[in-house]
Design an enzyme around this catalytic site. Sequence first.
Site, short mmCIF file in Angstrom:
data_model
loop_
_atom_site.label_atom_id
_atom_site.label_comp_id
_atom_site.label_asym_id
_atom_site.label_seq_id
_atom_site.Cartn_x
_atom_site.Cartn_y
_atom_site.Cartn_z
N ARG A 1 7.79 6.54 -4.21
CA ARG A 1 7.16 5.77 -5.28
C ARG A 1 6.72 4.39 -4.79
O ARG A 1 7.48 3.72 -4.09
CB ARG A 1 8.13 5.62 -6.45
N ARG B 1 15.09 6.93 -1.72
CA ARG B 1 14.64 8.06 -2.56
C ARG B 1 13.28 8.63 -2.12
O ARG B 1 12.38 7.89 -1.78
CB ARG B 1 14.55 7.57 -4.01
N ARG C 1 13.65 1.13 -23.91
CA ARG C 1 13.89 0.17 -22.85
C ARG C 1 13.84 -1.27 -23.35
O ARG C 1 14.00 -2.21 -22.58
CB ARG C 1 12.79 0.34 -21.82
N LYS D 1 19.38 8.49 -13.86
CA LYS D 1 18.89 9.05 -15.14
C LYS D 1 18.07 10.31 -14.90
O LYS D 1 18.25 11.33 -15.57
CB LYS D 1 18.01 8.01 -15.89
N ARG E 1 12.34 -5.00 -10.98
CA ARG E 1 12.74 -3.96 -11.95
C ARG E 1 14.16 -4.22 -12.44
O ARG E 1 14.46 -4.03 -13.62
CB ARG E 1 12.64 -2.58 -11.29
P1 AP5 Z 1 17.32 8.76 -9.92
O1 AP5 Z 1 17.96 9.90 -10.64
O2 AP5 Z 1 15.93 8.90 -9.44
O3 AP5 Z 1 17.51 7.41 -10.77
P2 AP5 Z 1 16.77 6.87 -12.08
O4 AP5 Z 1 17.82 6.26 -12.94
O5 AP5 Z 1 15.91 7.95 -12.65
O6 AP5 Z 1 15.93 5.71 -11.42
P3 AP5 Z 1 14.42 5.28 -11.64
O7 AP5 Z 1 14.07 4.43 -10.44
O8 AP5 Z 1 13.54 6.45 -11.93
O9 AP5 Z 1 14.54 4.38 -12.89
P4 AP5 Z 1 13.55 3.40 -13.47
O10 AP5 Z 1 14.15 3.18 -14.79
O11 AP5 Z 1 13.30 2.18 -12.66
O12 AP5 Z 1 12.14 4.18 -13.37
P5 AP5 Z 1 11.22 4.86 -14.46
O13 AP5 Z 1 10.50 5.96 -13.79
O14 AP5 Z 1 11.96 5.15 -15.70
O15 AP5 Z 1 18.28 8.41 -8.67
C1 AP5 Z 1 17.89 7.45 -7.70
C2 AP5 Z 1 18.25 7.95 -6.30
O16 AP5 Z 1 19.67 8.00 -6.16
C3 AP5 Z 1 17.75 9.38 -5.98
O17 AP5 Z 1 17.33 9.44 -4.65
C4 AP5 Z 1 18.97 10.26 -6.20
O18 AP5 Z 1 18.94 11.40 -5.35
C5 AP5 Z 1 20.12 9.31 -5.89
N1 AP5 Z 1 21.28 9.53 -6.74
C6 AP5 Z 1 21.30 9.81 -8.08
N2 AP5 Z 1 22.56 9.93 -8.53
C7 AP5 Z 1 23.37 9.72 -7.46
C8 AP5 Z 1 24.80 9.72 -7.28
N3 AP5 Z 1 25.63 9.95 -8.31
N4 AP5 Z 1 25.26 9.45 -6.05
C9 AP5 Z 1 24.41 9.22 -4.99
N5 AP5 Z 1 23.07 9.23 -5.10
C10 AP5 Z 1 22.55 9.47 -6.32
O19 AP5 Z 1 10.18 3.70 -14.78
C11 AP5 Z 1 9.24 3.24 -13.82
C12 AP5 Z 1 8.38 2.14 -14.42
O20 AP5 Z 1 7.62 2.68 -15.52
C13 AP5 Z 1 9.11 0.94 -15.04
O21 AP5 Z 1 9.42 -0.02 -14.06
C14 AP5 Z 1 8.09 0.45 -16.07
O22 AP5 Z 1 7.06 -0.30 -15.46
C15 AP5 Z 1 7.50 1.74 -16.59
N6 AP5 Z 1 8.21 2.27 -17.77
C16 AP5 Z 1 8.89 3.48 -17.85
N7 AP5 Z 1 9.43 3.65 -19.07
C17 AP5 Z 1 9.11 2.54 -19.79
C18 AP5 Z 1 9.39 2.11 -21.11
N8 AP5 Z 1 10.17 2.87 -21.93
N9 AP5 Z 1 8.92 0.91 -21.51
C19 AP5 Z 1 8.15 0.15 -20.69
N10 AP5 Z 1 7.84 0.49 -19.42
C20 AP5 Z 1 8.31 1.67 -18.98
MG MG Z 2 13.84 8.19 -12.92
#
Ligand code: AP5
Ligand code: MG
Length: 221
Positions: A161, A127, A88, A13, A172
Amino acid sequence: MELILLGPPGAGKGTQSKLLETRYGVAQISTGDMLRAEVKSGSAIGLEAKSIMDSGGLVSDALIIRMIGERIARPDCANGFILDGFPRTVPQAEALDELLHTTKVDLDGVIELKVDEAVLVARISGRFTCAKCGAGYHDLFKRPRHEGVCDVCGSGDFSRRPDDKAETVHARLEAYNAQTAPILPYYRAKGRLHSVDGMADMDAVEAQIEAVLRKIGVPAP
Ligand code: AP5
Ligand code: MG
């Protein structure tokens, strides 16, 4: 363009929404990045969110909905936005509908990045990001062009992270399956959901997203 990128942790994402932000000139809104900034600043929101994020759970809907309402009202969203990591839960999706209705903004679509669980774990555990500019990298899939130097800003300072530890990644993924996956039928029923193969390489995923955008009437930049 008003778009939601939906998918489990590690689906890509952040990677794809940053590419779209640059190409289409719209704001990327990552609730995860916003919360991490709050944690870093030591604010009241950050203090409330930190232990929940570190355990892999979801922060309260009320806090997130308030944060998004304020964020979408900022001037850089006038051109549109890509939501990364929000909504979410079904209550968050309902609150977003209300917010968009009040501000007379139409959602163009919801794009789901579909990735197998084993691949998600491998992606998350490799990552790292530039501590200065936030550019994202991966030990295997996306190394900096010059070892130890950020491609974007030249910094040599990288970070990982705290919630990317193996045990937290599983929590997660459970939170995604239990609380976020029910959003998929919510948007499917509204005819807004489009799925792409998030297992493909980054360029191929980007091309699939652009094909969806053309199909739903968002002109290429
Ligand atoms: P990346 O692009 O970083 O993936 P992502 O989908 O952004 O993954 P996240 O870990 O950020 O998602 P998340 O939903 O757990 O975290 P968030 O910060 O939203 O890609 C991952 C890796 O793969 C990278 O190294 C990249 O280079 C590689 N990659 C990407 N695409 C690729 C491909 N096609 N091929 C190969 N490699 C690839 O949330 C964190 C925390 O915040 C949550 O756990 C929760 O506690 C809280 N939170 C956030 N939003 C909310 C909400 N709306 N409600 C409640 N709690 C929330
Ligand atoms: Mg992310």
